[in-house]
Design a protein around this motif. Structure first.
Motif, mmCIF file in Angstrom:
data_model
loop_
_atom_site.group_PDB
_atom_site.id
_atom_site.type_symbol
_atom_site.label_atom_id
_atom_site.label_comp_id
_atom_site.label_asym_id
_atom_site.label_seq_id
_atom_site.Cartn_x
_atom_site.Cartn_y
_atom_site.Cartn_z
ATOM 1 N N HIS A 79 -1.539 0.448 5.055
ATOM 2 C CA HIS A 79 -1.114 0.995 3.750
ATOM 3 C C HIS A 79 -2.256 1.823 3.141
ATOM 4 O O HIS A 79 -2.034 2.938 2.655
ATOM 5 N N HIS A 108 -8.912 0.888 -2.505
ATOM 6 C CA HIS A 108 -8.113 0.452 -3.663
ATOM 7 C C HIS A 108 -7.538 -0.957 -3.544
ATOM 8 O O HIS A 108 -7.269 -1.594 -4.550
ATOM 9 N N ASP A 109 -7.338 -1.461 -2.334
ATOM 10 C CA ASP A 109 -6.732 -2.793 -2.184
ATOM 11 C C ASP A 109 -7.721 -3.840 -1.680
ATOM 12 O O ASP A 109 -7.315 -4.960 -1.348
ATOM 13 N N ASP A 202 -0.553 5.674 -4.189
ATOM 14 C CA ASP A 202 -0.413 4.256 -3.859
ATOM 15 C C ASP A 202 1.023 3.815 -4.154
ATOM 16 O O ASP A 202 1.715 3.257 -3.294
HETATM 17 MG MG MG Z 1 -1.872 -0.377 -2.737
#
Ligand code: MG
Length: 391
Positions: A79, A108-109, A202
């Motif tokens: 992702h 970001h994750d 996202d």
């Molecule tokens: Mg994400």
């Protein structure tokens, strides 16, 4: 003192739009380092993220589907790569800084606990008396403190502007004192365009890809997805374009083509809308961008596209995120997190030594939360079973 701008950075700055994230605006690093001729400062930030332990672990963490449920579903790693690809495309076309966007997208994750949002909620409840748990705060904590790759400092020592871009909700944990200056700089200001584009990509990535994974898992009913207005309109357009070969394609292939068509359309709309908004607002520099209000901020899809996205989101909420099997997976994840927290909080000496030593600085609960949130889905499953005497 700020490091000097290299020849490569100067060359790249000249090619970027005037309102882009320039290398001359990086703000340097909290622990000063000299520049490198062959890589720009944001490329170095991106590379430090790619080589980090937390980034590698994303390969065994999932958002909707627990990693052990199947190999074909997206992981947080794939992702994040998809978000990076979309962000690079959008920023590249708009002459914004793609390396900066890529660094933010890949990171970001990183702060997510195992078992997706259910895991985050469980850990947040367990941590309510100790400052809570939130994945974005955790991402900042990882890059500024928890990653251990240098003798001279803790964390990855990213540039100040990359840290500012990572600070989504202008919130950090109380104990993360070294981030306070970053929080101060971010307060009352909007994000650079690149950071807002990563946030939007996202949302667009998971919204579309959850349809694909939802269909692959059998949790979503093909006929219900096809009847949804955005999918129905896409089907009509694709039948026009490809004729009978699309109509006769096996459903799994058709689903991928439909999702790709919708996502493409959405990204094209995003680029056009941002371009139009920047021109209307007469944005000229990055400080113009940072002083824009939330209401007039230029990074958005068109109103018509927003309507389409809302229909898709509503459908996923009703049919996928609340599917009995997803709820069961989530409940199982919560139980595992609760079990691990109670075990390690009562016996912190069972954690690896480098975690245990940090309990004196950060308190036991925060270190236990760091330890558990860093686990992959499968490690957490195994460890919880082991400590319960059943694994
Ligand atoms: Mg994400």
């Amino acid at each position: 003192m700020l490091p000097s701008i290299t020849e490569l950075e100067r060359k790249e700055d000249a090619l970027l739009a005037p309102y882009a994230v320039k290398h001359s605006l990086s703000g340097g690093r909290i622990f000063p380092e000299s520049s490198q001729e062959q890589r720009t400062c944001y490329q170095r930030d991106r590379d430090r993220i790619i080589h980090s332990k937390a980034f590698r672990r994303l390969g065994y963490k999932t958002q909707v589907f627990v990693n052990s449920e199947g190999d074909m579903f997206r992981t947080r790693l794939t992702h994040s790569m998809e978000v990076a690809q979309l962000s690079r495309s959008v920023t590249g076309y708009l002459d914004l800084n793609s390396d900066y966007a890529e660094a933010l997208a890949l990171a970001h994750d990183m702060g997510h606990s195992p078992f997706g949002h259910a895991g985050q909620e469980a850990l947040n409840t367990l941590m309510k008396d100790y400052g809570g748990f939130e994945h974005n705060c955790q991402t900042l904590r990882i890059v500024s403190t928890l990653e251990s790759r240098y003798l001279e400092w803790n964390g990855l020592n990213l540039t100040r502007l990359t840290l500012i871009g990572m600070l989504k909700h202008a919130r950090i944990y109380e104990g993360d004192v070294q981030l306070r200056e970053i929080l101060e700089q971010r307060k009352g200001k909007s994000q650079p365009l690149e950071a807002a584009i990563v946030d939007t990509c996202d949302r667009l990535a998971y919204l579309h890809h959850d349809f694909e994974d939802g269909l692959d898992s059998g949790f979503l009913e093909p006929s219900e997805v096809l009847a949804l207005p955005p999918f129905d309109l896409a089907r009509i357009a694709l039948e026009k374009q490809h004729g009978q070969s699309f109509t006769d394609a096996r459903f799994a292939l058709k689903a991928r083509i439909l999702v790709r068509f919708l996502l493409n359309d959405c990204i094209t709309d995003l680029i056009a809308t941002i371009k139009k908004n920047i021109a209307t607002l007469k944005v000229e520099t990055m400080s113009d961008v940072l002083s824009l209000s939330h209401e007039t901020y230029p990074v958005a899809n068109s109103p018509a596209m927003k309507e389409r996205l809302a229909i898709m989101q509503k459908f996923l909420h009703a049919k996928l995120y609340r599917h009995p099997n997803v709820l069961r997976m989530s409940r199982r994840g919560e139980r595992i997190i609760e079990n691990l927290f109670s075990e390690y909080n009562s016996r912190p000496d069972m954690m690896p030594e480098h975690y245990l030593t940090r309990t004196q600085i950060d308190g036991t609960a925060r270190v236990v939360s760091d330890y558990i949130s860093g686990m992959t889905d499968r490690f957490a499953e195994k460890d919880s079973a082991y400590l319960s005497g059943i694994g």
